[in-house]
Design a protein around this motif. Structure first.
Motif, PDB file in Angstrom:
ATOM      1  N   LEU A   1       0.840  -1.195   0.000  1.00 15.94           N
ATOM      2  CA  LEU A   1       0.000   0.000   0.000  1.00 15.94           C
ATOM      3  C   LEU A   1       0.876   1.245   0.000  1.00 15.94           C
ATOM      4  O   LEU A   1       0.552   2.240  -0.663  1.00 15.94           O
ATOM      5  N   ALA A   2       1.995   1.186   0.719  1.00 14.40           N
ATOM      6  CA  ALA A   2       2.918   2.328   0.733  1.00 14.40           C
ATOM      7  C   ALA A   2       3.433   2.627  -0.676  1.00 14.40           C
ATOM      8  O   ALA A   2       3.534   3.793  -1.090  1.00 14.40           O
ATOM      9  N   GLN A   3       3.750   1.581  -1.429  1.00 15.72           N
ATOM     10  CA  GLN A   3       4.216   1.789  -2.798  1.00 15.72           C
ATOM     11  C   GLN A   3       3.106   2.355  -3.670  1.00 15.72           C
ATOM     12  O   GLN A   3       3.357   3.182  -4.551  1.00 15.72           O
ATOM     13  N   ALA A   4       1.867   1.927  -3.416  1.00  9.10           N
ATOM     14  CA  ALA A   4       0.736   2.470  -4.164  1.00  9.10           C
ATOM     15  C   ALA A   4       0.586   3.957  -3.896  1.00  9.10           C
ATOM     16  O   ALA A   4       0.339   4.755  -4.816  1.00  9.10           O
TER      17      ALA A   4
ATOM     18  N   THR B   1       5.014   5.620   3.484  1.00  7.27           N
ATOM     19  CA  THR B   1       5.047   4.477   4.409  1.00  7.27           C
ATOM     20  C   THR B   1       4.207   4.752   5.642  1.00  7.27           C
ATOM     21  O   THR B   1       3.400   3.917   6.070  1.00  7.27           O
ATOM     22  N   GLN B   2       4.386   5.940   6.220  1.00  9.48           N
ATOM     23  CA  GLN B   2       3.637   6.302   7.419  1.00  9.48           C
ATOM     24  C   GLN B   2       2.154   6.502   7.104  1.00  9.48           C
ATOM     25  O   GLN B   2       1.284   6.149   7.902  1.00  9.48           O
ATOM     26  N   LEU B   3       1.870   7.056   5.925  1.00  6.75           N
ATOM     27  CA  LEU B   3       0.474   7.259   5.530  1.00  6.75           C
ATOM     28  C   LEU B   3      -0.234   5.916   5.377  1.00  6.75           C
ATOM     29  O   LEU B   3      -1.387   5.754   5.798  1.00  6.75           O
ATOM     30  N   ALA B   4       0.443   4.942   4.782  1.00  6.54           N
ATOM     31  CA  ALA B   4      -0.162   3.621   4.595  1.00  6.54           C
ATOM     32  C   ALA B   4      -0.465   2.965   5.943  1.00  6.54           C
ATOM     33  O   ALA B   4      -1.565   2.434   6.155  1.00  6.54           O
TER      34      ALA B   4
ATOM     35  N   GLN C   1      -8.970  13.801   4.142  1.00  4.24           N
ATOM     36  CA  GLN C   1      -7.716  14.492   3.855  1.00  4.24           C
ATOM     37  C   GLN C   1      -6.931  14.858   5.107  1.00  4.24           C
ATOM     38  O   GLN C   1      -5.712  15.008   5.065  1.00  4.24           O
ATOM     39  N   ASP C   2      -7.631  14.969   6.245  1.00  6.27           N
ATOM     40  CA  ASP C   2      -6.936  15.298   7.492  1.00  6.27           C
ATOM     41  C   ASP C   2      -5.955  14.205   7.904  1.00  6.27           C
ATOM     42  O   ASP C   2      -5.088  14.434   8.763  1.00  6.27           O
ATOM     43  N   LEU C   3      -6.093  13.023   7.315  1.00  8.04           N
ATOM     44  CA  LEU C   3      -5.133  11.948   7.613  1.00  8.04           C
ATOM     45  C   LEU C   3      -3.706  12.378   7.275  1.00  8.04           C
ATOM     46  O   LEU C   3      -2.756  12.023   7.972  1.00  8.04           O
ATOM     47  N   LYS C   4      -3.549  13.137   6.200  1.00  6.51           N
ATOM     48  CA  LYS C   4      -2.210  13.559   5.774  1.00  6.51           C
ATOM     49  C   LYS C   4      -1.603  14.515   6.793  1.00  6.51           C
ATOM     50  O   LYS C   4      -0.405  14.446   7.080  1.00  6.51           O
ATOM     51  N   ASP C   5      -2.421  15.409   7.343  1.00  5.25           N
ATOM     52  CA  ASP C   5      -1.929  16.303   8.399  1.00  5.25           C
ATOM     53  C   ASP C   5      -1.598  15.504   9.652  1.00  5.25           C
ATOM     54  O   ASP C   5      -0.615  15.795  10.347  1.00  5.25           O
ATOM     55  N   ALA C   6      -2.423  14.501   9.946  1.00  7.47           N
ATOM     56  CA  ALA C   6      -2.168  13.668  11.121  1.00  7.47           C
ATOM     57  C   ALA C   6      -0.835  12.939  10.989  1.00  7.47           C
ATOM     58  O   ALA C   6      -0.098  12.772  11.970  1.00  7.47           O
ATOM     59  N   VAL C   7      -0.501  12.503   9.772  1.00  2.00           N
ATOM     60  CA  VAL C   7       0.763  11.810   9.548  1.00  2.00           C
ATOM     61  C   VAL C   7       1.946  12.739   9.851  1.00  2.00           C
ATOM     62  O   VAL C   7       2.950  12.305  10.428  1.00  2.00           O
ATOM     63  N   LEU C   8       1.833  14.010   9.478  1.00  3.53           N
ATOM     64  CA  LEU C   8       2.908  14.967   9.786  1.00  3.53           C
ATOM     65  C   LEU C   8       3.099  15.075  11.296  1.00  3.53           C
ATOM     66  O   LEU C   8       4.240  15.142  11.779  1.00  3.53           O
ATOM     67  N   VAL C   9       2.008  15.087  12.037  1.00  7.15           N
ATOM     68  CA  VAL C   9       2.102  15.126  13.502  1.00  7.15           C
ATOM     69  C   VAL C   9       2.745  13.846  14.010  1.00  7.15           C
ATOM     70  O   VAL C   9       3.641  13.878  14.873  1.00  7.15           O
TER      71      VAL C   9
END
Length: 302
Positions: free
Chosen positions: A134-137, A147-150, A185-193
Motif C-alpha cells: 500500500l505504501a508503494q501504491a 510508508t507512514q500514511l499507509a 484528507q486530514d489523515l495527511k496532516d495527522a501523519v505529519l504530527v
C-alpha cells in the motif's frame, strides 16, 4: 424476461459453455480465451479440475468475496491458468471467492482471461513475485510520507469501520484505501504530527498519527496542544503529566526494538488514554503507562 436480462443470461451461459468446451478438448496447445465471464457455475466447472494446488487461503478468499459483494473487485491483469493436462494451475482462491460471494448475490460475475495449455511445471514459478505494498501504491500517486500514511490509514480504517484488535476486519482493496484517504484528507496532516512525535519521542508514527486524527475529531485545540507538547521535549510540562508518562514508556519500549501489530494497537490505545488524562486534568497513573495485549480504548467517546 427483459431484453437486457436475456443478454446478460446469454453472456453468462456463453462463458460456461466456452469453459466446458475447452475442458472437453484437453489436452490442447497453448491458447488464451479473452474476457471470459465467470459466474458461480463457471467457477465450479474450473474448480472441478483443481486437482494439484496449494491449500486454499481462507483470508484471501474472504477478502476477495467481500470485494466482489461490494462491487469493488478490480481485474488487475492476472489470468486463470490451466495446464496442458487439464489441471487448474492458478486462480483457485479467486474462483472459490466467486462461489462464496454468489451465495449472497447469485448475480455476481467476474471477467478473466483464461490461459490454457501451460506446462504443469509452470505452476512452480507462479506467485513468487513481490506484491506491491500500500505504501508503494501511495508513493506512485506522489504522496509524501507514503510508508507512514499507509500504516496510519490501515489503523484508522479499522477504527472507523468497527475493527478491534481482538477481531480485525478483512482489509479492503488498495483502491478503497485510496478512496478512504481522499475522503479523509486530514489523515495527511495527522501523519505529519505522527512523524514529528516519532522523531522526538519514539512512538511509532502511525500510532501517534492515528491517535491525533481521532483526538482532533473530539477536540481540535486540545489535540493540537497535547501532541505539540508531546513532540517538543523543551515544552514546559509537569513531571507527572501524561506527556512525560508517554515519553517514559516510549524510551523503555524503543530500546527493545520493533513492535508487533498488537503492541502497535496498544501504543495507539495508550496515546488515546494519555490524551484523555490530559483533557480531564489527570496525572500519569502511579504505575505508569504500559503496553498490553488487550488494548482497552479504541474509539474516543465524545
Amino acid at each position: 424476461m427483459s431484453t437486457s436480462n436475456l443478454r446478460k443470461a446469454y453472456r453468462q451461459q456463453a462463458g460456461l459453455a466456452q469453459i466446458q468446451a475447452r475442458i472437453a478438448q484437453l489436452p490442447q496447445s497453448k491458447m488464451t480465451d479473452s474476457d471470459v465471464r465467470i459466474d458461480a457455475d463457471a467457477a465450479r466447472e474450473l474448480l472441478a479440475i483443481n486437482t494439484h494446488n496449494r491449500r486454499l487461503n481462507r483470508k484471501s478468499i474472504e477478502r476477495f468475496a467481500g470485494l466482489m459483494k461490494r462491487g469493488a473487485w478490480k481485474v488487475n491483469g492476472d489470468n486463470i491458468r490451466v495446464s496442458v493436462t487439464g489441471k487448474l494451475l492458478d486462480g483457485q482462491n479467486r474462483l472459490t471467492a466467486v462461489l462464496e460471494a454468489a451465495q449472497e448475490d447469485p448475480t455476481i460475475v467476474v471477467v478473466y482471461d483464461i490461459v490454457w495449455g501451460l506446462e504443469d511445471e509452470a505452476q512452480e514459478t507462479m506467485d513468487v513475485g513481490a506484491k506491491r505494498s500500500l505504501a508503494q501504491a501511495f508513493q506512485l500517486r506522489g504522496e509524501s510520507n507514503a510508508t507512514q500514511l499507509a500504516a496510519t490509514t490501515k489503523i484508522v480504517w479499522q477504527i472507523e469501520n468497527g475493527g478491534i484488535p481482538a477481531r480485525w476486519l478483512a482489509e479492503p482493496s488498495y483502491g478503497e484505501y485510496i478512496d478512504f484517504v481522499s475522503n479523509n484528507q486530514d489523515l495527511k496532516d495527522a501523519v505529519l504530527v505522527g512523524v514529528s512525535v516519532a522523531k522526538s519521542v519514539g512512538i511509532p508514527a502511525s500510532c501517534a498519527a492515528a491517535a491525533y486524527f481521532e483526538a482532533a475529531k473530539v477536540d481540535q485545540q486540545d489535540a493540537d496542544d497535547f501532541f505539540t507538547d508531546l513532540a517538543d521535549l523543551a515544552a514546559q510540562v509537569k513531571p507527572d503529566s501524561p506527556m512525560v508518562g508517554l515519553r517514559k514508556l516510549a524510551a523503555k519500549r524503543v530500546a527493545r526494538g520493533g513492535m508487533s501489530r498488537i503492541e502497535q494497537a496498544s501504543a495507539y490505545d495508550i496515546c488515546i488514554r494519555a490524551f484523555q488524562d490530559y483533557r480531564d486534568g489527570r496525572s500519569t497513573p502511579t504505575s505508569g503507562y504500559r503496553l498490553t495485549r488487550r488494548p482497552r480504548v479504541w474509539r474516543i467517546p465524545n
